[in-house]
Enzyme design. Structure first.
Site, PDB file in Angstrom:
ATOM      1  N   SER A 103       0.835  -1.196   0.000  1.00 25.44           N
ATOM      2  CA  SER A 103       0.000   0.000   0.000  1.00 25.44           C
ATOM      3  C   SER A 103       0.876   1.254   0.000  1.00 25.44           C
ATOM      4  CB  SER A 103      -0.965  -0.045   1.184  1.00 25.44           C
ATOM      5  OG  SER A 103      -1.982   0.916   1.064  1.00 25.44           O
ATOM      6  N   ASP A 196     -10.193  -4.909  -4.167  1.00 24.11           N
ATOM      7  CA  ASP A 196      -9.582  -3.958  -3.238  1.00 24.11           C
ATOM      8  C   ASP A 196     -10.441  -2.705  -3.158  1.00 24.11           C
ATOM      9  OD1 ASP A 196      -8.002  -2.067  -1.923  1.00 24.11           O
ATOM     10  OD2 ASP A 196      -6.150  -2.713  -2.898  1.00 24.11           O
ATOM     11  N   HIS A 226      -7.688  -5.668  -0.163  1.00 27.09           N
ATOM     12  CA  HIS A 226      -6.563  -4.743  -0.094  1.00 27.09           C
ATOM     13  C   HIS A 226      -5.348  -5.377   0.577  1.00 27.09           C
ATOM     14  CE1 HIS A 226      -4.372  -1.029   0.025  1.00 27.09           C
ATOM     15  NE2 HIS A 226      -4.316  -1.041   1.353  1.00 27.09           N
TER      16      HIS A 226
END
Length: 248
Positions: A103, A196, A226
């Site tokens: 991320s 996601d 995610h």
């Protein structure tokens, strides 16, 4: 199995960064967590276990103000955390590196690779989120950040709201990468779940287009979320790391 060394390293201004390093062969795997995540998360620990079993060197660390590191989270910025990553790389590793970023950590791995091109032999992004200060907030949220100095959002991963400060947001805007070519030439693998809700998977396709490297692969996981922390997702991550090309 390489010995594990854990402790704190003083970055030079009195703030100590928590780390856990494992000796072994290279390239050294360096895990960069996401926003508000730390070095004890499922993917980081799975990678560490794989590194131990396969004789690979690995470094995990916490950004300042996060996890076991010292510092104030609400005064930290993307620049501070990029510098934490560079400090960890420069002071706690040697030789070629394989950066694995989750991320926001995927944004930081790109910034670190641009700053240390001679060290970075490969990149693996997990729902990499460069430029999320641009596309990750509504116009109303951006106005609230600028006017109030912060915005709070309910978190799907914690009972504590996710806070974004004005300083962090402005720092992120100063480090945007996706407007043009990203001058990274090493092999890159981008893993992304198609379910996601936080970082839509098409962002990895956009990133792949922007990277200058000719060796870029995007792997989309149908129904992957995610975190990509299911057993099958972890297996894919480990297989991807194991298959990364050797440095030339």
């Amino acid at each position: 199995m390489g010995d594990l060394t854990a402790g704190h390293a003083d970055r030079g201004d009195g703030v100590r960064i928590a780390f856990a390093g494992r000796a072994g062969g290279g390239p050294t795997i360096v895990f960069l967590p996401g926003y508000l995540s730390d070095m004890t998360g499922g993917k980081a620990m799975a990678l560490d276990g794989w590194a131990a079993a396969n004789g690979r060197a690995m470094l995990r660390f916490d950004y300042s103000g996060v996890g076991a590191s010292e510092g104030d989270f609400e005064t930290a910025t993307l620049t501070h955390w990029r510098d934490d990553a560079l400090f960890a790389i420069d002071s706690l590793t040697s030789g070629p590196l394989l950066l694995v970023g989750s991320s926001m950590g995927g944004w930081l791995m790109l910034l670190a690779a641009l700053a240390r091109p001679e060290r970075v032999a490969g990149l693996v992004g997990i729902a990499a989120a460069p430029d999320f200060t641009d596309w990750g907030y509504t116009q109303e949220q951006k106005m609230e950040i600028l006017s109030r100095g912060r915005v709070e959002e309910a978190s799907a991963y914690s009972d504590t709201p996710t806070v974004t400060t004005r300083a962090f947001w402005q720092s992120g805007e100063a480090h945007r990468l996706l407007q043009g070519e990203i001058a990274i030439d090493c092999p890159v693998r981008l893993l992304h779940g198609q379910a996601d809700p936080d970082v839509p998977w098409h962002h990895s396709l956009h990133l792949a287009e922007r990277l200058r490297s000719a060796d870029v692969q995007t792997l989309l996981v149908k129904r992957g979320d995610h975190r990509l922390s299911r057993e099958s997702d972890i297996a894919l991550l480990l297989a991807t790391v194991a298959a990364m090309p050797e440095p030339r």
